[in-house]
Design an enzyme around this catalytic site. Structure first.
Site, PDB file in Angstrom:
ATOM      1  N   HIS A   1     -12.537  -0.978  -8.848  1.00 15.59           N
ATOM      2  CA  HIS A   1     -13.731  -0.228  -9.116  1.00 15.59           C
ATOM      3  C   HIS A   1     -13.307   1.199  -8.980  1.00 15.59           C
ATOM      4  CE1 HIS A   1     -15.214  -0.387  -4.827  1.00 15.59           C
ATOM      5  NE2 HIS A   1     -14.042   0.103  -4.800  1.00 15.59           N
TER       6      HIS A   1
ATOM      7  N   GLY B   1       4.453   1.199  -1.929  1.00 10.98           N
ATOM      8  CA  GLY B   1       4.681   1.127  -3.316  1.00 10.98           C
ATOM      9  C   GLY B   1       3.491   1.655  -3.895  1.00 10.98           C
ATOM     10  N   ASP B   2       3.472   1.720  -5.261  1.00 10.42           N
ATOM     11  CA  ASP B   2       2.422   2.241  -6.293  1.00 10.42           C
ATOM     12  C   ASP B   2       2.193   1.021  -7.246  1.00 10.42           C
ATOM     13  OD1 ASP B   2       0.769   3.441  -8.014  1.00 10.42           O
ATOM     14  OD2 ASP B   2       2.459   5.045  -8.910  1.00 10.42           O
ATOM     15  N   PHE B   3       0.876   0.690  -7.145  1.00  9.95           N
ATOM     16  CA  PHE B   3       0.657  -0.589  -7.846  1.00  9.95           C
ATOM     17  C   PHE B   3       0.519  -0.509  -9.446  1.00  9.95           C
ATOM     18  CE2 PHE B   3      -3.784   0.364  -5.993  1.00  9.95           C
ATOM     19  CZ  PHE B   3      -4.122   1.399  -6.945  1.00  9.95           C
TER      20      PHE B   3
ATOM     21  N   ASP C   1       0.820  -0.995   0.040  1.00  9.92           N
ATOM     22  CA  ASP C   1       0.063   0.051  -0.107  1.00  9.92           C
ATOM     23  C   ASP C   1       0.953   1.124   0.156  1.00  9.92           C
ATOM     24  OD1 ASP C   1      -2.426   1.687   0.142  1.00  9.92           O
ATOM     25  OD2 ASP C   1      -3.345   0.156   1.051  1.00  9.92           O
TER      26      ASP C   1
END
Length: 334
Positions: free
Chosen positions: A243, A223-225, A197
């Protein structure tokens, strides 16, 4: 189905009832009334309210069964109203406060403008939801509490109704405070977990997992997905993630997952699979929030999930209904 007059006038009344409910949650009325009835003046003093205004709200709350008159201008808490106490299991107080938070309230009220323009009025004023939360720690904590409360029955359904591989490593992508991961690991004692996250969230996830006695079985990383997700997982969970994004961004996330997962792994999407008919469904209500708060955020049907997953090199294998309107969409590499 109710007739159209009942439906329309009921919806108008719902706005007023929710405003009274929000006032009860914000002022902590259930906590103040937890140990017995109080007269309106005393209750107003304890919660810092204007007594004549509070009296009118209490009258509305009594009409819907959350408090009851107790004589001499006093009110007592009912069993139904006790669900708004902050110290009870499954409290709904944080959920109500989050839905009435300034930005959320603005977003829903500005839905007509969003529909006219095609872009979220919320995003125009506040920026992306997660930037808004990062800039407002108190709102972020309230949002975490809301998501945790909302996830409890769904997470229990996940642990009961889905068979996880016995020795798998599960990567919880955008796993928040870690309650879903903790529930799955407790139910599957030979599994390990990784939670990903944003930087401002992960400390709370570490605290949750440590408090649950799972620090030795679960790693927490920031981190950044959109850039990457932790590699080497057997199960990748995306709970209330896709969503929030349109198909272009959702596909980026899924492609990163597909690239990172072990051969024979699986992707689990924990959201809502919209029905194809026109019957009422919780997912259709949630979709109005997605439309109001996100540019491109949307709930999806089975066919829409299948098409999106196919573009990422994944095949939809089954959908498990978890209760409370939630669905688990399972996909595997093609």
């Amino acid at each position: 189905m109710p007739d159209s007059d009942d439906l329309l006038w009921g919806a108008l009344g719902d706005i007023s009832r929710f405003a009274a409910l929000l006032t009860m949650a914000e002022l902590g009325l259930a906590d103040h009334l937890a140990h017995g009835p109080l007269d309106t003046g005393e209750l107003a003093m304890r919660c810092g309210a204007h007594a004549p205004s509070l009296r009118r709200v209490l009258r509305e709350l009594a009409a819907v069964g959350l408090v009851r008159p107790a004589g001499n201008d006093a009110y007592d808490l009912t069993d139904k109203g006790a669900a708004l106490r902050s110290d009870v299991p499954d409290s709904v107080r944080s959920s109500i406060r989050m839905l009435g938070e300034e930005g959320f309230w603005y977003a829903m009220g500005m839905l007509p403008a969003t529909v006219r323009d095609g872009g979220s009025a919320f995003v125009k004023r506040y920026g992306h939801l997660y930037d808004h939360l990062a800039a407002n720690p108190a709102t972020s904590r309230m949002f975490d509490d809301y998501m945790t409360a909302r996830a409890v029955p769904i997470t229990e359904g996940l642990a009961r109704r889905y068979s996880f591989p016995e020795t798998a490593t599960m990567v919880d992508v955008a796993g928040g405070r870690g309650h879903i991961l903790a529930t799955v690991l407790h139910a599957n004692p030979r599994m390990r977990g990784v939670l990903l996250d944003l930087e401002h969230v992960v400390d709370r996830a570490r605290q949750t997992l440590a408090a649950e006695g799972l620090a030795g079985r679960a790693e927490v990383v920031s981190g950044d997905f959109f850039a990457s997700v932790p590699a080497g997982g057997d199960v990748y969970l995306l709970a209330s993630v896709l969503h929030n994004w349109d198909d272009v961004d959702a596909l980026k996330i899924l492609c990163n997952v597909r690239q990172a997962m072990n051969p024979g792994g699986r992707v689990l999407i924990l959201e809502v699979a919209l029905p194809d008919d026109e019957e009422p469904h919780l997912g259709k209500d949630l979709d109005m929030r997605m439309l109001a708060i996100f540019n491109g955020g949307t709930e999806r049907s089975r066919d829409e999930y299948a098409a999106l997953l196919g573009q990422a090199g994944l095949s939809l294998t089954k959908i498990v209904e978890l209760g409370s309107g939630a669905s688990l969409v399972e996909a595997r590499p093609r």
